[in-house]
Design a protein around this motif. Structure first.
Motif, short mmCIF file in Angstrom:
data_model
loop_
_atom_site.label_atom_id
_atom_site.label_comp_id
_atom_site.label_asym_id
_atom_site.label_seq_id
_atom_site.Cartn_x
_atom_site.Cartn_y
_atom_site.Cartn_z
N VAL A 1 0.74 -1.10 0.08
CA VAL A 1 0.04 0.01 0.02
C VAL A 1 0.79 1.06 0.07
N TRP A 2 1.75 1.23 0.83
CA TRP A 2 3.13 2.55 0.97
C TRP A 2 3.38 2.68 -0.45
N SER A 3 3.94 1.63 -1.08
CA SER A 3 4.64 1.46 -2.43
C SER A 3 3.65 2.25 -3.46
N ILE A 4 2.60 1.91 -3.47
CA ILE A 4 1.43 2.30 -4.37
C ILE A 4 1.25 3.66 -3.95
N GLU A 5 1.02 4.33 -2.83
CA GLU A 5 0.98 5.56 -2.50
C GLU A 5 1.96 6.61 -2.95
N VAL A 6 3.22 6.09 -2.93
CA VAL A 6 4.43 6.71 -3.33
C VAL A 6 4.44 6.86 -4.86
N LEU B 1 1.78 6.78 -6.73
CA LEU B 1 0.75 7.71 -7.11
C LEU B 1 1.09 9.03 -6.85
N ALA B 2 1.90 9.42 -5.81
CA ALA B 2 2.23 10.53 -5.33
C ALA B 2 3.19 10.98 -6.63
N ARG C 1 4.28 14.39 -11.40
CA ARG C 1 4.74 14.41 -12.70
C ARG C 1 3.64 14.92 -13.62
N GLN C 2 2.51 14.73 -13.27
CA GLN C 2 1.27 15.20 -13.92
C GLN C 2 1.13 16.87 -13.91
N VAL C 3 1.47 17.31 -12.53
CA VAL C 3 1.41 18.99 -12.51
C VAL C 3 2.56 19.37 -13.25
N GLN C 4 3.69 18.69 -13.15
CA GLN C 4 4.84 19.31 -13.96
C GLN C 4 4.51 19.46 -15.31
#
Length: 75
Positions: free
Chosen positions: A6-11, A13-14, A19-22
């Motif tokens: 779950v933590w790996s998926i959260e990282v 996604l973040a 990247r999307q914001v950039q």
């Protein structure tokens, strides 16, 4: 699913969100530069039209003056 997964998926996604914001910022910057270029080209085209009109008027005046000079010297 384990807590580590779950933590790996959260990282992931973040990172994807970052990247999307950039990418969004890059597109926005590109579009603003494109708008600036379009405005400058438009202004240059407007200037060119005025310059051609002035050159045409000057050419007309010179042509008329030349014809008048030829007629006076020819008689």
């Amino acid at each position: 699913m384990s807590e580590e997964q779950v933590w790996s998926i959260e990282v992931k996604l973040a990172r994807m969100e970052e990247r999307q914001v950039q990418l969004y910022n890059m597109v926005a910057t590109s579009l603003s530069k494109y708008g600036d270029v379009v405005n400058r080209v438009s202004a240059l085209e407007h200037f060119r039209t005025k310059a051609l009109a002035v050159a045409g008027i000057i050419g007309l005046i010179c042509s008329i003056a030349w014809d008048m000079l030829k007629n006076r010297l020819g008689n």
